[in-house]
Scaffold this active site. Structure first.
Site, PDB file in Angstrom:
ATOM      1  N   PRO A  11       0.824  -1.224   0.000  1.00 29.06           N
ATOM      2  CA  PRO A  11       0.000   0.000   0.000  1.00 29.06           C
ATOM      3  C   PRO A  11       0.849   1.262   0.000  1.00 29.06           C
ATOM      4  O   PRO A  11       1.315   1.694   1.048  1.00 29.06           O
ATOM      5  CB  PRO A  11      -0.756  -0.119   1.333  1.00 29.06           C
ATOM      6  CG  PRO A  11       0.191  -0.869   2.227  1.00 29.06           C
ATOM      7  CD  PRO A  11       0.971  -1.793   1.342  1.00 29.06           C
ATOM      8  N   MET A  12       1.075   1.838  -1.165  1.00 24.50           N
ATOM      9  CA  MET A  12       1.925   3.026  -1.248  1.00 24.50           C
ATOM     10  C   MET A  12       1.075   4.279  -1.379  1.00 24.50           C
ATOM     11  O   MET A  12       0.375   4.468  -2.374  1.00 24.50           O
ATOM     12  CB  MET A  12       2.890   2.879  -2.431  1.00 24.50           C
ATOM     13  CG  MET A  12       3.901   1.763  -2.207  1.00 24.50           C
ATOM     14  SD  MET A  12       4.829   1.359  -3.703  1.00 24.50           S
ATOM     15  CE  MET A  12       3.604   0.380  -4.598  1.00 24.50           C
ATOM     16  N   GLU A  13       1.143   5.128  -0.358  1.00 24.16           N
ATOM     17  CA  GLU A  13       0.287   6.316  -0.306  1.00 24.16           C
ATOM     18  C   GLU A  13       0.579   7.267  -1.459  1.00 24.16           C
ATOM     19  O   GLU A  13       1.729   7.510  -1.813  1.00 24.16           O
ATOM     20  CB  GLU A  13       0.501   7.061   1.024  1.00 24.16           C
ATOM     21  CG  GLU A  13      -0.527   8.150   1.235  1.00 24.16           C
ATOM     22  CD  GLU A  13      -0.050   9.273   2.140  1.00 24.16           C
ATOM     23  OE1 GLU A  13      -0.860  10.175   2.412  1.00 24.16           O
ATOM     24  OE2 GLU A  13       1.125   9.271   2.545  1.00 24.16           O
ATOM     25  N   CYS A 102       4.517   3.317   8.316  1.00 25.80           N
ATOM     26  CA  CYS A 102       4.734   4.507   7.498  1.00 25.80           C
ATOM     27  C   CYS A 102       5.785   5.420   8.123  1.00 25.80           C
ATOM     28  O   CYS A 102       5.660   5.831   9.279  1.00 25.80           O
ATOM     29  CB  CYS A 102       3.431   5.281   7.313  1.00 25.80           C
ATOM     30  SG  CYS A 102       3.643   6.758   6.296  1.00 25.80           S
ATOM     31  N   LYS A 143       1.194  -4.078   9.683  1.00 25.49           N
ATOM     32  CA  LYS A 143       2.452  -3.873   8.958  1.00 25.49           C
ATOM     33  C   LYS A 143       3.364  -3.004   9.812  1.00 25.49           C
ATOM     34  O   LYS A 143       2.927  -1.969  10.317  1.00 25.49           O
ATOM     35  CB  LYS A 143       2.195  -3.210   7.603  1.00 25.49           C
ATOM     36  CG  LYS A 143       3.420  -3.107   6.693  1.00 25.49           C
ATOM     37  CD  LYS A 143       3.011  -2.649   5.291  1.00 25.49           C
ATOM     38  CE  LYS A 143       4.147  -2.842   4.285  1.00 25.49           C
ATOM     39  NZ  LYS A 143       5.162  -1.809   4.342  1.00 25.49           N
ATOM     40  N   ASN A 203       8.906  -7.967   3.448  1.00 27.68           N
ATOM     41  CA  ASN A 203       8.769  -6.784   2.599  1.00 27.68           C
ATOM     42  C   ASN A 203      10.083  -5.994   2.601  1.00 27.68           C
ATOM     43  O   ASN A 203      10.729  -5.861   3.630  1.00 27.68           O
ATOM     44  CB  ASN A 203       7.610  -5.932   3.144  1.00 27.68           C
ATOM     45  CG  ASN A 203       7.433  -4.595   2.440  1.00 27.68           C
ATOM     46  OD1 ASN A 203       7.279  -3.584   3.087  1.00 27.68           O
ATOM     47  ND2 ASN A 203       7.438  -4.586   1.119  1.00 27.68           N
ATOM     48  N   GLY A 204      10.454  -5.485   1.420  1.00 26.27           N
ATOM     49  CA  GLY A 204      11.657  -4.667   1.306  1.00 26.27           C
ATOM     50  C   GLY A 204      12.659  -5.231   0.326  1.00 26.27           C
ATOM     51  O   GLY A 204      13.122  -6.351   0.473  1.00 26.27           O
TER      52      GLY A 204
END
Length: 322
Positions: A11-13, A102, A143, A203-204
Site C-alpha cells: 500500500p503506497m500512499e 509509514c 504492517k 517486505n523490502g
C-alpha cells in the site's frame, strides 16, 4: 515450495490508489492488494468514505479481475480505529490491516505510522480493540518496520501485536530512521518468523525473482509483499510466477505503450487533466529504472504540457522500439 508462494502489492500512499490497482489487476500475477492507508484522526471514518477511497469494497472487496483488496487503517486512538474498522466492514471490507510502518514525517508527527513502534502497549491496545470490534471471521493483520530509531523493541512489538489476536504481520526490513536505505535486513524478518506463530510477510527490496528467492532463503517466508518493485516493473508478478515455473524472463518493452494508454483511460475517468498528467509523470520516474526506453525519453515525457502531448510522445517512443 514455490507453489505455496503468495505475493501481495504493497500500500503506497499517493500512488497505489484504485486506478493503479485496477490497471495492475488487469496485468495480473499478484495474490492480493492492500489499500493506501485510510487515516483515522479525530472521528471514526464512515462507511461512505471507504466506498470512495476503496471502491472495491462495493464489489466484494475485490478488483474487477477478482484480486482481493485489504482495507488498511492508520491511526493511534484504539476506539476510533476500532469503530472505523467496523465501518469498513459495513462498507464491504473483508480484511482489516493496520499500518505501523509509514515513515512519513507528517504521519509520525500526528502520532501515526512507525512512531508507534516506540510503544508496544499502544500497538497491543489498538490491535486488541479492533479485534474485539470486528466479526471473528474477518482476518486482522498489521504492517511494521524493524523499529523507529533502532531495532531494540522489535520482538516486544511483534509479541504485543500477536497477543492482541493478529493473524498475519508484514515486516519491512528497515527502521523508520533507515528510510529506504541501507539494504533491507531480511535476516531480522527470519528471526521473527522463527519465534512467531503469526504468518510473517517479508517486505523490502524484492524487485525480481532472484531477489525474492534470496529473501525466501534468508527468511524462510513463503509470503511476500512488493512495493517499489511493481512501480519499476508492473509485470513483476507475472514474471515471478512465470520464472518460478521454469520459463525464461520476458521483455515487456513492446507492451508499455498499451499499458500506459490503458492507464490514461482509467485515470481520465476519475481525475482531471493536471492530476492525470502528474500521475503519469510520477510513474515514469519509476519505470525508467527497468525500461531503457523510458529512461531515454523521460525528460521529454516530463515536459509534456497535456495528456494528448504525452500520448503522442508515447506513440513516437513506441514506434522507435518496434
Amino acid at each position: 515450495m514455490h507453489q505455496n508462494i503468495k505475493i501481495a502489492v504493497a500500500p503506497m500512499e499517493g500512488i497505489m490508489d484504485h486506478t493503479l490497482r485496477q490497471l495492475l489487476s488487469e496485468v495480473g500475477g499478484m495474490d492480493y492488494f492492500v489499500s493506501e492507508f485510510v487515516r483515522v484522526t479525530q472521528y471514526p471514518i464512515p462507511s461512505h468514505t471507504f466506498h470512495r477511497l476503496i471502491p472495491e469494497n462495493t464489489q466484494g472487496a475485490t478488483t474487477k479481475h477478482k484480486h482481493p483488496v485489504h482495507t488498511q487503517l492508520l491511526g493511534s486512538v484504539p476506539d476510533l480505529m476500532a469503530l472505523s474498522a467496523a465501518n469498513a466492514i459495513e462498507s464491504g471490507s473483508t480484511h482489516i490491516d493496520v499500518n505501523f510502518g509509514c515513515p512519513a514525517k507528517r504521519v509520525n508527527g500526528h502520532g501515526g505510522g512507525s512512531v508507534l513502534l516506540q510503544s508496544p502497549n499502544t500497538l497491543y491496545d489498538i490491535m486488541s480493540t479492533i479485534k474485539k470490534a470486528i466479526p471473528s471471521h474477518i482476518p486482522l493483520s498489521a504492517k511494521i518496520r524493524l523499529g523507529y530509531e533502532d531495532e531494540s523493541r522489535l520482538f516486544e512489538n511483534v509479541s504485543a501485536i500477536e497477543l492482541a489476536g493478529t493473524q498475519s504481520l508484514t515486516i519491512h526490513g528497515r527502521t523508520k530512521k533507515d528510510g529506504y536505505r541501507p539494504p533491507a535486513r531480511w535476516e531480522k524478518i527470519g528471526k521473527v518468523k522463527e519465534h512467531s506463530k503469526m504468518e510473517i510477510i517479508a517486505n523490502g527490496d524484492i524487485t525480481s525473482t532472484k531477489s525474492l528467492l534470496s529473501c525466501l532463503n534468508e527468511t524462510k517466508c513463503s509470503h511476500f509483499m512488493i512495493g517499489r518493485g511493481v512501480l519499476i516493473n508492473p509485470f513483476i508478478f507475472q514474471d515471478i510466477k512465470s520464472e518460478l515455473s521454469g520459463h525464461k524472463p520476458l521483455d515487456h518493452s513492446k507492451e508499455l505503450e498499451a499499458l500506459l494508454t490503458r492507464y490514461i483511460h482509467i485515470l481520465q475517468q476519475h481525475y482531471d487533466e493536471v492530476a492525470t498528467l502528474g500521475r503519469l509523470k510520477q510513474w515514469c520516474g519509476n519505470l525508467r529504472h527497468h525500461f531503457i526506453v523510458i529512461e531515454e525519453n523521460l525528460t521529454s515525457l516530463r515536459q509534456s504540457q497535456s495528456v494528448d502531448e504525452f500520448i503522442n510522445k508515447l506513440a513516437s517512443m513506441s514506434n522507435a522500439i518496434k
